[in-house]
Design an enzyme around this catalytic site. Structure first.
Site, PDB file in Angstrom:
ATOM      1  CB  CYS A  19      -0.964  -0.042   1.183  1.00 29.98           C
ATOM      2  SG  CYS A  19      -2.245   1.222   1.045  1.00 29.98           S
TER       3      CYS A  19
ATOM      4  CG  HIS B 119      -3.836  -2.881   3.395  1.00 28.85           C
ATOM      5  ND1 HIS B 119      -2.766  -2.493   4.166  1.00 28.85           N
ATOM      6  CD2 HIS B 119      -4.388  -1.738   2.926  1.00 28.85           C
ATOM      7  CE1 HIS B 119      -2.687  -1.173   4.198  1.00 28.85           C
ATOM      8  NE2 HIS B 119      -3.655  -0.695   3.434  1.00 28.85           N
TER       9      HIS B 119
ATOM     10  CD  GLU C 175      -1.708  -5.577   5.671  1.00 35.98           C
ATOM     11  OE1 GLU C 175      -1.280  -6.065   4.613  1.00 35.98           O
ATOM     12  OE2 GLU C 175      -1.788  -4.353   5.898  1.00 35.98           O
TER      13      GLU C 175
HETATM   14  N1  GLN Z   1      -3.809   2.804   3.689  1.00 38.51           N
HETATM   15  C1  GLN Z   1      -3.016   3.860   3.468  1.00 38.51           C
HETATM   16  O1  GLN Z   1      -2.203   4.224   4.276  1.00 38.51           O
HETATM   17  C2  GLN Z   1      -3.223   4.597   2.173  1.00 38.51           C
HETATM   18  C3  GLN Z   1      -1.953   5.159   1.619  1.00 38.51           C
HETATM   19  C4  GLN Z   1      -2.101   6.574   1.144  1.00 38.51           C
HETATM   20  N2  GLN Z   1      -2.166   7.494   2.300  1.00 38.51           N
HETATM   21  C5  GLN Z   1      -3.355   6.683   0.287  1.00 38.51           C
HETATM   22  O2  GLN Z   1      -4.317   7.298   0.735  1.00 38.51           O
HETATM   23  O3  GLN Z   1      -3.400   6.186  -0.835  1.00 38.51           O
END
Ligand code: GLN
Length: 205
Positions: A80, A186, A188
């Protein structure tokens, strides 16, 4: 042993639990020497781009990461936000440079409204692996993963693109470039498909 880089941002415990459930040894570390000596690296990430890059720099992790990834060519997987960090930079930040390992910029999802969709993109979605990409085990069904993001990685060309996802329109959701890999979703949080992806990564020699 799979080394998970602890720079203070990410679901590290969940990643370790998933790997240990699969029967692999995993360790979280904030030790630059352990990072540089790792045999496999996971760069997790939940949160904001600039803070993440500032943490990596403040902790002295950039050089050890580059040593492992490029001198020793250690399989490295960004998750991510961890994938975003592999690129040149992000529209999310205020100009803090990324690692610059992948010729890509991270941009905000700006097309959702025209499709009646909200940002962030939150929830399960199917993923279309690019034929031959090593990240995804062969499967008759399209794998599904859990997403939580407002930004996505736009590669300069399709070379590094390892998979796409459609959320109103298609976007890159995974990259592979030699031993460097990243996924927008993700694993996980993605149950059986997340387990399968981490198993594929863990089995790499
Ligand atoms: N889950 C996250 O941390 C997302 C990563 C990033 N901040 C986004 O909004 O794409």
């Amino acid at each position: 042993m799979i080394t998970i880089v602890d720079y203070g941002m990410g679901n590290l415990g969940a990643i370790v639990n998933m790997l240990e459930f699969l029967g692999y040894d995993a360790v979280m570390t904030a030790d630059p020497l352990e990072i540089s000596k790792a045999s496999k690296l996971i760069l997790p990430g939940v949160g904001a781009f600039d803070r993440a890059m500032l943490n990596l720099r403040r902790l002295g992790f950039v050089e050890p990461l580059e040593h492992a990834a490029f001198e020793r060519k250690v399989p490295t997987l960004g998750l991510c936000l961890g994938m975003h960090l592999l690129g040149r930079g992000s529209a999310e930040g205020n100009g803090e440079p990324g690692l610059g390992w992948v010729a890509a910029d991270t941009l905000r999802i700006d097309w959702a409204a025209e499709h009646g969709l909200k940002v962030p993109h939150v929830g399960w979605n199917s993923v279309s692996p690019v034929a031959g990409t090593p990240l995804f085990a062969e499967s008759a069904e399209k794998p599904r993963f859990y997403f939580v993001h407002s930004y996505y990685m736009q590669c300069d060309d399709r070379g590094p693109v390892a998979a796409t996802c459609t959320y109103g329109r298609e976007f890159c959701c995974a990259v592979s470039q030699a031993n460097i890999h990243g996924v927008q979703f993700h694993p996980e949080k993605s149950h059986k498909h997340g387990l399968a992806l981490l198993k594929t990564f863990a089995e790499w020699n």
